[in-house]
Design a protein around this motif. Structure first.
Motif, mmCIF file in Angstrom:
data_model
loop_
_atom_site.group_PDB
_atom_site.id
_atom_site.type_symbol
_atom_site.label_atom_id
_atom_site.label_comp_id
_atom_site.label_asym_id
_atom_site.label_seq_id
_atom_site.Cartn_x
_atom_site.Cartn_y
_atom_site.Cartn_z
ATOM 1 N N ALA A 24 0.943 -1.280 -0.039
ATOM 2 C CA ALA A 24 -0.129 0.044 0.046
ATOM 3 C C ALA A 24 0.862 1.334 0.058
ATOM 4 C CB ALA A 24 -0.943 0.043 1.251
ATOM 5 N N GLU A 25 1.912 1.080 0.812
ATOM 6 C CA GLU A 25 2.649 2.678 0.942
ATOM 7 C C GLU A 25 3.707 2.589 -0.259
ATOM 8 O OE1 GLU A 25 3.162 2.894 5.914
ATOM 9 O OE2 GLU A 25 4.921 2.311 4.499
ATOM 10 N N SER A 26 4.150 1.778 -1.034
ATOM 11 C CA SER A 26 4.920 1.746 -2.180
ATOM 12 C C SER A 26 4.251 1.957 -3.321
ATOM 13 C CB SER A 26 6.001 0.449 -2.102
ATOM 14 O OG SER A 26 5.192 -0.549 -2.396
ATOM 15 N N GLY A 27 3.113 1.396 -3.570
ATOM 16 C CA GLY A 27 2.459 1.639 -4.732
ATOM 17 C C GLY A 27 2.770 0.437 -5.823
ATOM 18 N N LYS A 28 3.668 -0.406 -5.196
ATOM 19 C CA LYS A 28 4.374 -1.740 -6.106
ATOM 20 C C LYS A 28 3.603 -2.827 -5.767
ATOM 21 C CE LYS A 28 8.966 0.702 -6.128
ATOM 22 N NZ LYS A 28 10.521 0.340 -5.808
ATOM 23 N N THR A 29 3.619 -3.948 -6.695
ATOM 24 C CA THR A 29 3.367 -5.111 -6.511
ATOM 25 C C THR A 29 3.987 -5.804 -5.679
ATOM 26 O OG1 THR A 29 4.184 -5.945 -8.416
ATOM 27 C CG2 THR A 29 1.981 -4.940 -8.794
ATOM 28 N N LEU A 30 3.577 -6.954 -5.206
ATOM 29 C CA LEU A 30 4.581 -7.879 -4.345
ATOM 30 C C LEU A 30 5.570 -8.281 -5.271
ATOM 31 C CD1 LEU A 30 5.200 -9.175 -1.723
ATOM 32 C CD2 LEU A 30 3.811 -10.963 -2.243
ATOM 33 N N ARG A 31 5.420 -8.689 -6.458
ATOM 34 C CA ARG A 31 6.756 -8.990 -7.382
ATOM 35 C C ARG A 31 7.600 -7.784 -7.628
ATOM 36 N NH1 ARG A 31 7.302 -12.767 -11.765
ATOM 37 N NH2 ARG A 31 5.582 -14.020 -11.143
ATOM 38 N N GLU A 32 7.240 -6.771 -7.662
ATOM 39 C CA GLU A 32 8.000 -5.527 -7.916
ATOM 40 C C GLU A 32 8.878 -5.334 -6.637
ATOM 41 O OE1 GLU A 32 5.664 -2.968 -11.133
ATOM 42 O OE2 GLU A 32 5.222 -2.676 -9.116
ATOM 43 N N LEU A 33 8.236 -5.649 -5.615
ATOM 44 C CA LEU A 33 8.937 -5.301 -4.372
ATOM 45 C C LEU A 33 10.027 -6.475 -4.158
ATOM 46 C CD1 LEU A 33 6.118 -4.311 -1.759
ATOM 47 C CD2 LEU A 33 7.857 -3.029 -2.526
ATOM 48 N N LEU A 34 9.815 -7.696 -4.448
ATOM 49 C CA LEU A 34 10.950 -8.642 -4.365
ATOM 50 C C LEU A 34 11.722 -8.762 -5.408
ATOM 51 C CD1 LEU A 34 8.298 -11.304 -3.829
ATOM 52 C CD2 LEU A 34 10.236 -10.848 -1.998
ATOM 53 N N LYS A 35 11.809 -7.858 -6.497
ATOM 54 C CA LYS A 35 12.855 -8.062 -7.729
ATOM 55 C C LYS A 35 14.330 -7.742 -7.147
ATOM 56 C CE LYS A 35 12.758 -2.918 -9.122
ATOM 57 N NZ LYS A 35 14.108 -2.832 -8.753
ATOM 58 N N ASP A 36 14.683 -7.214 -5.942
ATOM 59 C CA ASP A 36 15.751 -7.029 -5.759
ATOM 60 C C ASP A 36 16.198 -8.153 -4.688
ATOM 61 O OD1 ASP A 36 16.604 -4.719 -6.960
ATOM 62 O OD2 ASP A 36 15.639 -3.575 -5.567
ATOM 63 N N ILE A 37 15.324 -9.047 -4.315
ATOM 64 C CA ILE A 37 15.620 -10.291 -3.400
ATOM 65 C C ILE A 37 16.105 -11.359 -4.369
ATOM 66 C CG2 ILE A 37 15.108 -11.503 -1.552
ATOM 67 C CD1 ILE A 37 15.078 -8.700 -0.812
ATOM 68 N N PRO A 38 17.342 -11.929 -4.455
ATOM 69 C CA PRO A 38 17.672 -12.919 -5.147
ATOM 70 C C PRO A 38 16.576 -14.177 -5.256
ATOM 71 C CG PRO A 38 19.301 -12.946 -3.440
ATOM 72 C CD PRO A 38 18.221 -11.816 -3.235
ATOM 73 N N ILE A 39 16.717 -15.013 -6.166
ATOM 74 C CA ILE A 39 15.775 -16.392 -6.041
ATOM 75 C C ILE A 39 17.077 -17.301 -6.171
ATOM 76 C CG2 ILE A 39 14.571 -17.851 -7.188
ATOM 77 C CD1 ILE A 39 13.072 -15.264 -8.730
ATOM 78 N N TYR A 40 17.186 -18.356 -5.063
ATOM 79 C CA TYR A 40 17.835 -19.310 -4.912
ATOM 80 C C TYR A 40 17.369 -20.597 -4.845
ATOM 81 C CZ TYR A 40 21.724 -16.196 -3.257
ATOM 82 O OH TYR A 40 22.581 -15.246 -3.023
ATOM 83 N N PRO A 41 18.098 -21.878 -5.624
ATOM 84 C CA PRO A 41 17.024 -22.939 -5.731
ATOM 85 C C PRO A 41 17.096 -23.351 -4.340
ATOM 86 C CG PRO A 41 19.378 -23.087 -6.376
ATOM 87 C CD PRO A 41 19.045 -21.467 -6.158
ATOM 88 N N TYR A 42 15.803 -24.134 -4.109
ATOM 89 C CA TYR A 42 15.675 -24.656 -2.758
ATOM 90 C C TYR A 42 15.053 -26.196 -3.116
ATOM 91 C CZ TYR A 42 13.415 -26.307 1.643
ATOM 92 O OH TYR A 42 12.945 -26.772 2.658
ATOM 93 N N TYR A 43 15.777 -27.018 -2.595
ATOM 94 C CA TYR A 43 15.509 -28.472 -2.587
ATOM 95 C C TYR A 43 14.836 -29.143 -1.461
ATOM 96 C CZ TYR A 43 18.281 -27.955 -6.989
ATOM 97 O OH TYR A 43 18.596 -27.296 -8.099
ATOM 98 N N SER A 44 13.700 -29.552 -1.157
ATOM 99 C CA SER A 44 12.995 -30.049 -0.110
ATOM 100 C C SER A 44 13.673 -31.629 0.057
ATOM 101 C CB SER A 44 11.758 -30.135 -0.111
ATOM 102 O OG SER A 44 10.947 -30.773 1.008
ATOM 103 N N THR A 45 13.792 -32.002 1.413
ATOM 104 C CA THR A 45 14.203 -33.492 1.577
ATOM 105 C C THR A 45 13.271 -34.070 2.351
ATOM 106 O OG1 THR A 45 15.338 -32.525 3.797
ATOM 107 C CG2 THR A 45 16.726 -32.610 1.598
ATOM 108 N N ASN A 46 12.007 -33.588 2.405
ATOM 109 C CA ASN A 46 10.929 -34.349 3.044
ATOM 110 C C ASN A 46 10.593 -35.486 2.034
ATOM 111 O OD1 ASN A 46 10.723 -32.345 4.872
ATOM 112 N ND2 ASN A 46 9.140 -31.348 4.016
#
Length: 386
Positions: free
Chosen positions: A364-386
């Motif tokens: 609400a405060e930024s006027g950005k979407t959640l995807r836009e807010l996350l663009k500077d947060i890197p995406i690392y692969p995650y492998y579940s061991t469950n």
């Protein structure tokens, strides 16, 4: 010779319900009665215990039996009825309780039921506390009281309103331009989350929002397989900003972006930590510039927070282990890959409901979407061991 029986697992007691069994392989009313006696004995019969339950059909007999055990040791009980686990955790300091209990099996399938105990701080019971209760249970060394020493039972009616008021007092924003889809999964948050969003004037659409202990809408765990309906609504409508999904007792929350894609909880944890630091870093003591997470988290949290001088503490898996690290050595935020988030300034239990408010405030405060807010947060692969 007394045979030792391990009744606690990694998250309290959690078993398939049965109305009667000669063995403790299932959770029966008889077992709940004796666990209540054991907890009351551990508390020396001189305590106020707050009890909440989720929507599971077997929660009712377990609650009545458990309360019978507690009051039979002299403890006083305050019942909250069906409320989310974060609301129970928040209520303990407000109600000046000595202990909290949630009757839930969290994200497990409907045939399961459980008991989880909480300290006044909102942090779950530690292993040494559970071991003492387990010893009392196995030895049947329950305290004895007289007829005129039985404890009392009273009901608290407005605890959801109190939780909402606590959140809206601390987290302020205008949500009138937000369009949100909420999927409580027929669980304990069906009332409190839409009501919270109404307080912010958020435009809310709900699915699976009728409490039902058989979970007819979807399985309780909010994972990719179970959130196809929510994902499709977001993907096809193109008029919704964000999706929010919770499990049966609402200690877990999963967010979906405007395209219907599930947001990695550790990426969101990094975003929330950065937002918190931007708002409050000057007021955080240097020794508290820490975020805690479990060892099964990726290293992206460490990489994302290093430029802000924020240390990451890695713990064993489980919200209690994460909360312990926030208490000592200290920190301002904790979370796990399961979608639990802990804000120690309020209490040391997972609080999905406060987290929802914080995420929507950023949008609400930024006027950005959640995807836009996350663009500077890197995406690392995650492998579940469950």
């Amino acid at each position: 010779m007394i045979l030792s029986n391990t009744i606690f697992g990694t998250s309290g007691i959690r078993r398939v319900f049965s109305n009667y069994s000669n063995e403790d392989v299932m959770l029966t009313p008889q077992m709940a009665l004796e666990v209540g006696l054991a907890l009351g004995t551990y508390l020396k019969g001189d305590a106020t215990v707050v009890i909440a339950k989720d929507i599971r059909t077997s929660a009712l007999p377990i609650e009545y039996a458990f309360i019978s055990g507690l009051v039979s040791t002299g403890c006083d009980v305050k019942t909250l009825g069906i409320v989310a686990t974060p609301t129970l955790a928040m209520s303990l300091s407000y109600l000046r309780a000595d202990c909290g209990v949630v009757i839930t099996a969290s994200h497990n399938t409907p045939e399961y039921i459980g008991l989880k105990f909480w300290n006044p701080s909102g942090m779950g019971y530690l292993p040494d506390q559970e071991e003492q209760i387990e010893r009392i249970y196995n030895e049947k060394s329950f305290i004895k009281i007289e007829w005129d020493q039985v404890g009392s039972v009273s009901h608290v009616n407005d605890i959801n309103d109190i939780h909402i008021s606590d959140i809206t007092r601390r987290i302020k924003f205008d949500g009138s331009k937000l369009k949100v889809v909420v999927d409580p999964g027929n669980g304990a948050s069906c009332d409190v989350v839409p009501k919270l969003l109404d307080e912010y004037d958020v435009n809310v659409m709900t699915i699976n929002a009728q409490m039902d202990g058989k979970f007819p809408g979807r399985h309780s765990e909010p994972n990719k397989e179970n959130l196809i309906q929510l994902s499709n609504i977001l993907n096809f409508s193109k008029q919704k900003d964000i999706g929010i999904a919770l499990d049966g007792d609402a200690d877990r929350v999963i967010f979906l972006d405007e395209n219907g894609e599930i947001v990695d909880p550790i990426r969101l944890l990094a975003l929330l930590a950065i937002d918190y630091l931007k708002r409050y870093k000057e007021n955080i003591p240097k020794e508290k510039l820490k975020v805690s997470t479990a060892v099964n988290s990726s290293s992206l949290l460490q990489d994302a927070l290093a430029p802000y001088g924020c240390e990451v503490i890695y713990t064993e898996v489980g919200d209690i282990k994460v909360a312990q690290a926030l208490k000592e050595p200290g920190g301002f935020l904790g979370g796990e890959t399961s979608g639990t988030y802990i804000w120690p300034r309020t209490h040391l239990g997972p609080d999905s409901i406060a987290t929802i408010a914080k995420v929507l405030r950023m949008i609400a405060e930024s006027g950005k979407t959640l995807r836009e807010l996350l663009k500077d947060i890197p995406i690392y692969p995650y492998y579940s061991t469950n």
